[in-house]
Design an enzyme around this catalytic site. Structure first.
Site, PDB file in Angstrom:
ATOM      1  N   ILE A   1      38.683  87.243 -12.562  1.00 33.61           N
ATOM      2  CA  ILE A   1      37.376  87.822 -12.872  1.00 33.61           C
ATOM      3  C   ILE A   1      37.262  89.239 -12.310  1.00 33.61           C
ATOM      4  O   ILE A   1      36.695  90.129 -12.940  1.00 33.61           O
ATOM      5  CB  ILE A   1      36.263  86.919 -12.325  1.00 33.61           C
ATOM      6  CG1 ILE A   1      36.232  85.593 -13.095  1.00 33.61           C
ATOM      7  CG2 ILE A   1      34.895  87.608 -12.411  1.00 33.61           C
ATOM      8  CD1 ILE A   1      35.352  84.528 -12.466  1.00 33.61           C
TER       9      ILE A   1
ATOM     10  N   ASP B   1      41.505  94.131  -2.481  1.00 33.49           N
ATOM     11  CA  ASP B   1      42.142  92.813  -2.403  1.00 33.49           C
ATOM     12  C   ASP B   1      43.041  92.798  -1.184  1.00 33.49           C
ATOM     13  O   ASP B   1      43.555  93.836  -0.774  1.00 33.49           O
ATOM     14  CB  ASP B   1      42.960  92.529  -3.664  1.00 33.49           C
ATOM     15  CG  ASP B   1      43.032  91.038  -3.980  1.00 33.49           C
ATOM     16  OD1 ASP B   1      42.375  90.600  -4.942  1.00 33.49           O
ATOM     17  OD2 ASP B   1      43.749  90.311  -3.252  1.00 33.49           O
TER      18      ASP B   1
ATOM     19  N   ASP C   1      40.715  93.066   3.783  1.00 29.28           N
ATOM     20  CA  ASP C   1      40.267  91.674   3.865  1.00 29.28           C
ATOM     21  C   ASP C   1      38.768  91.674   4.139  1.00 29.28           C
ATOM     22  O   ASP C   1      38.325  92.098   5.214  1.00 29.28           O
ATOM     23  CB  ASP C   1      41.016  90.960   4.992  1.00 29.28           C
ATOM     24  CG  ASP C   1      40.704  89.476   5.069  1.00 29.28           C
ATOM     25  OD1 ASP C   1      39.656  89.056   4.544  1.00 29.28           O
ATOM     26  OD2 ASP C   1      41.508  88.733   5.668  1.00 29.28           O
ATOM     27  N   VAL C   2      37.977  91.212   3.182  1.00 27.23           N
ATOM     28  CA  VAL C   2      36.513  91.313   3.303  1.00 27.23           C
ATOM     29  C   VAL C   2      35.959  90.457   4.429  1.00 27.23           C
ATOM     30  O   VAL C   2      34.802  90.651   4.843  1.00 27.23           O
ATOM     31  CB  VAL C   2      35.824  90.937   1.981  1.00 27.23           C
ATOM     32  CG1 VAL C   2      36.254  91.859   0.855  1.00 27.23           C
ATOM     33  CG2 VAL C   2      36.071  89.469   1.604  1.00 27.23           C
TER      34      VAL C   2
ATOM     35  N   ASN D   1      33.186  89.710  -5.266  1.00 28.32           N
ATOM     36  CA  ASN D   1      33.872  88.690  -6.044  1.00 28.32           C
ATOM     37  C   ASN D   1      34.940  87.937  -5.254  1.00 28.32           C
ATOM     38  O   ASN D   1      35.297  86.818  -5.620  1.00 28.32           O
ATOM     39  CB  ASN D   1      34.514  89.346  -7.277  1.00 28.32           C
ATOM     40  CG  ASN D   1      35.440  88.426  -8.011  1.00 28.32           C
ATOM     41  OD1 ASN D   1      35.023  87.460  -8.641  1.00 28.32           O
ATOM     42  ND2 ASN D   1      36.749  88.697  -7.939  1.00 28.32           N
TER      43      ASN D   1
ATOM     44  N   SER E   1      29.131  80.246  -7.881  1.00 29.56           N
ATOM     45  CA  SER E   1      29.818  79.261  -8.705  1.00 29.56           C
ATOM     46  C   SER E   1      28.801  78.223  -9.132  1.00 29.56           C
ATOM     47  O   SER E   1      27.786  78.008  -8.453  1.00 29.56           O
ATOM     48  CB  SER E   1      30.944  78.590  -7.912  1.00 29.56           C
ATOM     49  OG  SER E   1      31.436  77.452  -8.590  1.00 29.56           O
TER      50      SER E   1
ATOM     51  N   TYR F   1      33.576  74.670  -0.219  1.00 27.75           N
ATOM     52  CA  TYR F   1      33.455  75.629  -1.316  1.00 27.75           C
ATOM     53  C   TYR F   1      32.039  75.636  -1.882  1.00 27.75           C
ATOM     54  O   TYR F   1      31.404  76.696  -2.009  1.00 27.75           O
ATOM     55  CB  TYR F   1      34.472  75.289  -2.403  1.00 27.75           C
ATOM     56  CG  TYR F   1      34.446  76.240  -3.574  1.00 27.75           C
ATOM     57  CD1 TYR F   1      35.042  77.493  -3.481  1.00 27.75           C
ATOM     58  CD2 TYR F   1      33.830  75.893  -4.777  1.00 27.75           C
ATOM     59  CE1 TYR F   1      35.034  78.377  -4.554  1.00 27.75           C
ATOM     60  CE2 TYR F   1      33.816  76.765  -5.847  1.00 27.75           C
ATOM     61  CZ  TYR F   1      34.412  77.997  -5.733  1.00 27.75           C
ATOM     62  OH  TYR F   1      34.387  78.877  -6.790  1.00 27.75           O
TER      63      TYR F   1
ATOM     64  N   LYS G   1      29.127  78.686  -1.661  1.00 26.41           N
ATOM     65  CA  LYS G   1      28.557  79.325  -2.851  1.00 26.41           C
ATOM     66  C   LYS G   1      27.048  79.131  -2.922  1.00 26.41           C
ATOM     67  O   LYS G   1      26.328  80.012  -3.415  1.00 26.41           O
ATOM     68  CB  LYS G   1      29.240  78.782  -4.106  1.00 26.41           C
ATOM     69  CG  LYS G   1      30.717  79.148  -4.201  1.00 26.41           C
ATOM     70  CD  LYS G   1      30.936  80.669  -4.195  1.00 26.41           C
ATOM     71  CE  LYS G   1      32.373  81.045  -4.510  1.00 26.41           C
ATOM     72  NZ  LYS G   1      32.575  82.510  -4.564  1.00 26.41           N
TER      73      LYS G   1
ATOM     74  N   VAL H   1      36.389  78.325 -15.798  1.00 27.07           N
ATOM     75  CA  VAL H   1      36.923  79.526 -16.420  1.00 27.07           C
ATOM     76  C   VAL H   1      38.424  79.356 -16.621  1.00 27.07           C
ATOM     77  O   VAL H   1      39.132  78.855 -15.735  1.00 27.07           O
ATOM     78  CB  VAL H   1      36.640  80.781 -15.558  1.00 27.07           C
ATOM     79  CG1 VAL H   1      37.232  82.027 -16.208  1.00 27.07           C
ATOM     80  CG2 VAL H   1      35.141  80.944 -15.338  1.00 27.07           C
TER      81      VAL H   1
END
Length: 251
Positions: free
Chosen positions: A15, A34, A56-57, A83, A134, A147, A151, A180
């Protein structure tokens, strides 16, 4: 090229890469972020108007560096697309704290850190934030305790950003993708899983990376100038189905 500049995290594939390409088609310069350096270099190769940042965020110092390096290269930031994310699916009893934190530090902490660091630049441009959640953040399912919870946190964080940053002209919205057709999903989804998803989705198919990207770029654009604090499910109708027992559906 227009003056607008976007930051897209998790931009090396999927994405994030589809969103980068769509921004570029609209003349928006993009800082591609990324932590997978080889994949990032491959994705950025041949793209004009991009800045590839191996960061690395989940690290506060990297979030600050992403903003500083983007402003140094492009002079401004108009759009932030949070993202970057990781998935870890497993039963609750097998999800130890290390697994929980690995998911949270990227999926939720990363969104907070990058948005916080970007605020001064976005305030100058009256810019936008689009966070990627998500469908798992809207409806619970098995094996997604970390997860799905991360989200769900992203969705609420988006609302917090919208109500607090709106006075500065900053809009914050969220996109919640359903299933997706990414390379990763197709590699791990068995024929039985694919058939089950098709049965559960009113549109009877997986979405594409490009379809999610279109929603992201729309929410970033002036076409959505009075939209903020919203979560847009791009899911083929998955959220709307409720329980959706197959026996209760028409043949």
């Amino acid at each position: 090229m227009s003056e607008r500049v976007a930051i897209v995290t998790g931009a090396a594939r999927g994405i994030g890469l589809a969103t980068t390409r769509l921004f570029l088609e609209e003349g928006v310069r993009v800082a591609m972020v990324d932590r997978d350096a080889p994949a990032l270099r491959e994705a950025a190769a041949g793209l004009d108007g991009v800045l590839a940042l191996e960061r690395d965020v989940s690290r506060p110092e990297d979030a600050v560096a992403i903003i500083a390096e983007t402003v140094a290269a492009f002079g401004r930031i108009d759009h932030l697309v949070n993202n970057a994310g990781v998935a870890d699916f497993g039963p609750i009893e097998e999800t130890d704290f290390a697994r929980w934190r690995r998911v949270m530090e990227t999926n939720l902490d990363g969104v907070f850190l990058c948005s916080q660091a970007a605020f001064p630049a976005l305030r100058k441009t009256r810019g936008t934030i689009v966070n990627i959640a998500s469908i798992s953040g809207l409806r619970a399912s098995t094996l997604r305790v970390a997860y799905g919870t991360s989200k769900a946190g992203v969705i609420h964080l988006t609302q917090q950003q919208a109500v607090e940053l709106g006075e500065y002209g900053i809009r914050a919205n969220c996109v919640a993708p359903g299933p997706v057709r990414t390379k990763l999903a197709m590699a791990v989804h068995s024929p039985e899983i694919i058939a089950a998803y098709h049965d559960a989705l009113p549109l009877n198919r997986y979405g594409s990376e490009e379809e999610i990207a279109r929603a992201i770029v729309f929410l970033s654009s002036d076409k959505a100038s009075f939209v903020t604090g919203q979560t847009l499910s791009v899911d083929g109708g998955f959220e709307a189905t409720g329980i959706g027992l197959p026996a209760l559906r028409p043949d």
